[in-house]
Design an enzyme around this catalytic site. Structure first.
Site, mmCIF file in Angstrom:
data_model
loop_
_atom_site.group_PDB
_atom_site.id
_atom_site.type_symbol
_atom_site.label_atom_id
_atom_site.label_comp_id
_atom_site.label_asym_id
_atom_site.label_seq_id
_atom_site.Cartn_x
_atom_site.Cartn_y
_atom_site.Cartn_z
ATOM 1 N N GLY A 123 3.246 50.526 78.124
ATOM 2 C CA GLY A 123 4.448 50.364 78.944
ATOM 3 C C GLY A 123 4.119 50.325 80.431
ATOM 4 C CG ASP A 124 2.593 53.686 82.499
ATOM 5 O OD1 ASP A 124 3.823 53.708 82.660
ATOM 6 O OD2 ASP A 124 1.911 54.709 82.275
ATOM 7 C CG ASN B 256 11.150 53.105 75.354
ATOM 8 O OD1 ASN B 256 12.280 53.593 75.443
ATOM 9 N ND2 ASN B 256 10.068 53.848 75.274
ATOM 10 C CB ALA C 219 -1.470 57.064 89.249
ATOM 11 C CG ASN C 220 -1.139 55.482 84.045
ATOM 12 O OD1 ASN C 220 -2.227 55.830 84.493
ATOM 13 N ND2 ASN C 220 -0.572 56.054 82.992
ATOM 14 C CE LYS D 12 6.572 57.902 81.668
ATOM 15 N NZ LYS D 12 5.844 57.277 80.563
ATOM 16 C CG ASP E 141 -5.142 54.871 73.343
ATOM 17 O OD1 ASP E 141 -3.953 55.188 73.162
ATOM 18 O OD2 ASP E 141 -5.884 55.447 74.157
#
Ligand code: ADP
Length: 299
Positions: free
Chosen positions: A246-247, A182, A42-43, A40, A241
């Site tokens: 969220g990231d 969320n 790095a994303n 999360k 996809d």
């Protein structure tokens, strides 16, 4: 240009596809194998960097090939990796097996669990120059709390994406400028009933964080200055996809925070929507030019 410091995880996702899941003790041939940069932290760093933010990553990888590859990927995206340290454990991985629409996943946090308060302190110059410090919970809670304290000392906005979901302490909540859960993460973080989110968002304790709750294709919810619920609808797209939506939303929110919460959430919704139209977590994240072109078509 916004300056964003991300405190979080760095993982390599290893994806195996197979016709059937192996039984215990069984060996079988799979059909496909691929690796994808993830985690999360790095994303979200990559999402913010693609959208034009100046991003510094505070994280920890192992002294192994995946660690080198993850640092190179981040650097290629323009993320400052001077504060990505090297731990004793292996680089964090997610081992993902896909078969006929089902999945089985094992996450090994590895070096992510070595990220320490000292790592945060070594990066205090970056925090001092940041507009937003953004963290998630795939690295030790004590390290996240330390980052939140440092952000507060420097008078910086601290965003917490409380994923994976855990109950949050009063101190961490008090130090959080914006909480970005969320629906499920909100209920767990604040120990409130799942269905009561509208009330929770509008009756956030003071002092305490503002909440921007994501809600999939429905968009996002937060409270305005008077405490009234604001719903910004998601953008209608063909979802391919949803991994990494969220990231992408979180990275965008930090990158555009200086534009005010209404515009930041609008753009984060658009970035999240664009991300689901393409495969992969980081693979789907839009650039600033792509985001602006998309918003122009929506005007
Ligand atoms: P998480 O995966 O963390 O639960 P969400 O599913 O709520 O996050 O997605 C985050 C954001 O991404 C949403 O608030 C929305 O802006 C955007 N998004 C997610 N899925 C879609 C979708 N199918 N269509 C359009 N936007 C989406």
């Amino acid at each position: 240009m916004a300056r964003v410091v991300v405190v979080g995880s760095i993982n390599m996702d290893m994806v195996v596809t197979t016709d059937t899941f192996p039984r215990l003790g069984e060996t079988l041939f799979g059909t496909h194998f691929s690796t994808h940069p993830g985690g999360k932290g790095a994303n979200q760093a990559v999402a913010a960097a693609r959208l034009g933010a100046e991003v510094t990553m505070i994280g920890c990888v192992g002294a192994d090939a995946f660690g080198g590859e993850m640092k190179a990927t981040l650097a290629r995206e323009g993320v400052d990796i001077a504060h990505v340290s090297t731990g004793r454990e292996a680089t964090g991985i997610a081992s993902i097996t896909l078969s006929g629409g089902d999945n089985a996943i094992i996450v090994v946090p590895g070096a992510n669990h070595e990220l320490s308060p000292e790592d945060i302190d070594r990066a205090s110059a970056a925090i001092a120059q940041a507009d937003v410090v953004l963290a998630q919970l795939e690295v030790p809670y004590a390290t996240v709390l330390h980052a939140a304290r440092r952000a507060r000392e420097h008078g910086k906005a601290f965003f917490l994406n409380p994923a994976p979901a855990v109950e949050l302490s009063g101190e961490l909540l008090d130090l959080t400028t914006l909480l970005t859960p969320n629906e499920h993460e909100l209920a767990t973080a604040l120990q409130t009933p799942e269905g009561a989110w509208a009330e929770v968002i509008t009756r956030a304790p003071v002092p305490g964080p503002r909440i921007a709750m994501t809600h999939g294709k429905d968009g996002a919810y937060y409270a305005d200055a008077n405490g009234a619920l604001v719903h910004q609808r998601g953008f209608a797209v063909e979802a391919v996809d949803t991994t990494g939506a969220g990231d992408t939303f979180n990275g965008a929110l930090a990158a555009f925070w200086h534009l005010g919460i209404d515009e930041a959430v609008r753009r984060a919704n658009a970035a999240g929507a664009l991300s689901v139209t393409r495969a992969g977590a980081q693979g789907g994240m839009p650039t600033l030019a792509e985001l602006e072109a998309f918003l122009n078509t929506q005007a």
